[in-house]
Design an enzyme around this catalytic site. Structure first.
Site, PDB file in Angstrom:
ATOM      1  N   SER A 204       1.390   1.503   7.955  1.00 23.36           N
ATOM      2  CA  SER A 204       1.261   1.558   6.501  1.00 23.36           C
ATOM      3  C   SER A 204       2.334   2.470   5.928  1.00 23.36           C
ATOM      4  O   SER A 204       2.870   3.344   6.623  1.00 23.36           O
ATOM      5  CB  SER A 204      -0.132   2.083   6.126  1.00 23.36           C
ATOM      6  OG  SER A 204      -0.216   2.424   4.759  1.00 23.36           O
ATOM      7  N   TYR A 217      -7.135   8.218   7.462  1.00 26.05           N
ATOM      8  CA  TYR A 217      -6.357   6.978   7.458  1.00 26.05           C
ATOM      9  C   TYR A 217      -4.862   7.289   7.608  1.00 26.05           C
ATOM     10  O   TYR A 217      -4.165   6.672   8.423  1.00 26.05           O
ATOM     11  CB  TYR A 217      -6.619   6.213   6.168  1.00 26.05           C
ATOM     12  CG  TYR A 217      -5.899   4.888   6.069  1.00 26.05           C
ATOM     13  CD1 TYR A 217      -6.476   3.729   6.587  1.00 26.05           C
ATOM     14  CD2 TYR A 217      -4.654   4.782   5.450  1.00 26.05           C
ATOM     15  CE1 TYR A 217      -5.826   2.498   6.495  1.00 26.05           C
ATOM     16  CE2 TYR A 217      -4.001   3.566   5.361  1.00 26.05           C
ATOM     17  CZ  TYR A 217      -4.591   2.432   5.886  1.00 26.05           C
ATOM     18  OH  TYR A 217      -3.939   1.228   5.803  1.00 26.05           O
TER      19      TYR A 217
END
Length: 340
Positions: A204, A217
């Site tokens: 990401s 995350y």
């Protein structure tokens, strides 16, 4: 039509910043009889040289990772394993690749909502090494050895460090970071033995720069970047399997529902992207059989540079863009029942 900064940069990339255009521009200046020692000709030469230099760097990166010639794969011989393939990017990848008559193995804790003769589902919590080992024996016996593995499974809790429970933190680390280790350890040996295969790790943009209310995350996606880089070097320097490719995918906010409600002050500079755009880039890398770094949209290319800037500049940028407030409006729609 989405007129974000990506739209205009893409036009420039195909025109002013393309080597063909730069060459024609310099040739046009020359045939006009403009002296080579004039400022116009000098700056035109600098412009053309800069465009070619950037293009050359990209070309050399591709050659260093893939060799001068990279054969396209024969999809009829491939078996693709996708973790987290029951929805989002994973599901769209499975649907798209199934059209190519490729055998798709989906690993997830829930069954995909679609059925296709080329898609085979195995229930598995990929964060558990023992479950991965068990289901691997079933996959190999029923389908064969996967030649392409796509580490796609991911979860997000959207809580601050103090609000998040131990179980939630361990779950995020297990699915987002440990699962790629377990999947790769299990299926890579056969790829190395045959010197053929492809490992796709979906990280990401938040692997480059962290934001508030999503520490676990961000930490797992940053760890996945390190895992990917080490894996690529081990494949080449330890296993001598240069034809086993490694592709890294670092998208910004994708419209899969995982980050519903999250918004930024200036979406022109940080646009969301459709899942199909990410899927097309992944399939192109697989089709070309090339090791690639897929960073999209364009602002993601700048994020690795942020750590080189002084801290106060980063903080100022975060403040202006409202980055640390983005998760305040996050909606946990993916974990809710469909009737809610």
């Amino acid at each position: 039509m989405d007129y974000s900064i990506d739209f205009f940069l893409n036009i420039l990339r195909r025109s002013l910043f393309h080597p063909s255009f730069a060459s024609l521009f310099l040739a046009f200046i020359f045939v006009q009889g403009i002296p080579v020692n004039s400022y116009l000709f000098i700056w035109s030469s600098v412009y053309t040289g800069s465009v070619f230099f950037v293009w050359f760097l990209g070309y050399m990166t591709k050659v260093s990772r893939n060799g001068r010639k990279s054969r396209k794969i024969d999809w009829d011989d491939e078996i693709v394993l996708i973790t987290g393939g029951a929805r989002g990017i994973g599901l769209l990848l499975a649907e798209t690749l199934s059209i190519k008559n490729v055998t798709i193995v989906v690993l997830d804790i829930r069954k995909p909502e679609i059925e296709h003769p080329n898609i085979v589902f195995f229930e598995c919590d990929v964060s558990k090494y023992d479950q991965v080992q068990k289901v691997a024996k079933e996959i190999i016996a029923e389908v064969g050895h996967p030649t392409i593995i796509i580490n796609n499974a991911g979860v997000v809790k959207g809580k601050t460090i103090l609000d998040e429970s131990e179980e939630e933190i361990l779950s995020t680390i297990g699915v987002n970071l440990l699962a790629p280790f377990w999947i790769t350890k299990t299926f890579l040996p056969e790829m190395v033995a045959k010197n053929h295969g492809h490992v796709v790790n979906i990280s990401s943009a938040l692997g480059f720069s962290s934001v508030a209310q999503i520490a676990d995350y961000c930490a797992t996606k940053s760890g996945l970047l390190a895992f990917h880089e080490a894996l690529r070097h081990e494949i080449n320097a330890r296993y001598n399997a240069s034809n086993v490719r490694c592709t890294l995918v670092c998208p910004g906010q994708v419209e899969t529902g995982m980050f519903d409600g999250v918004s930024y002050k200036y979406p022109f500079f940080t646009p969301t992207i459709a899942p199909i755009e990410v899927v097309k880039k992944i399939i192109t890398a697989l089709d070309k059989n090339e090791t690639s770094d897929i960073l999209t949209p364009y602002y993601v290319h700048l994020m690795p540079l942020l750590r080189a800037l002084p801290g106060f500049i980063n903080d100022l940028g975060y403040s202006i863009m409202g980055v640390d407030d983005a998760m305040k409006t996050w909606n946990d729609t993916r974990s809710k029942p469909k009737n809610q």
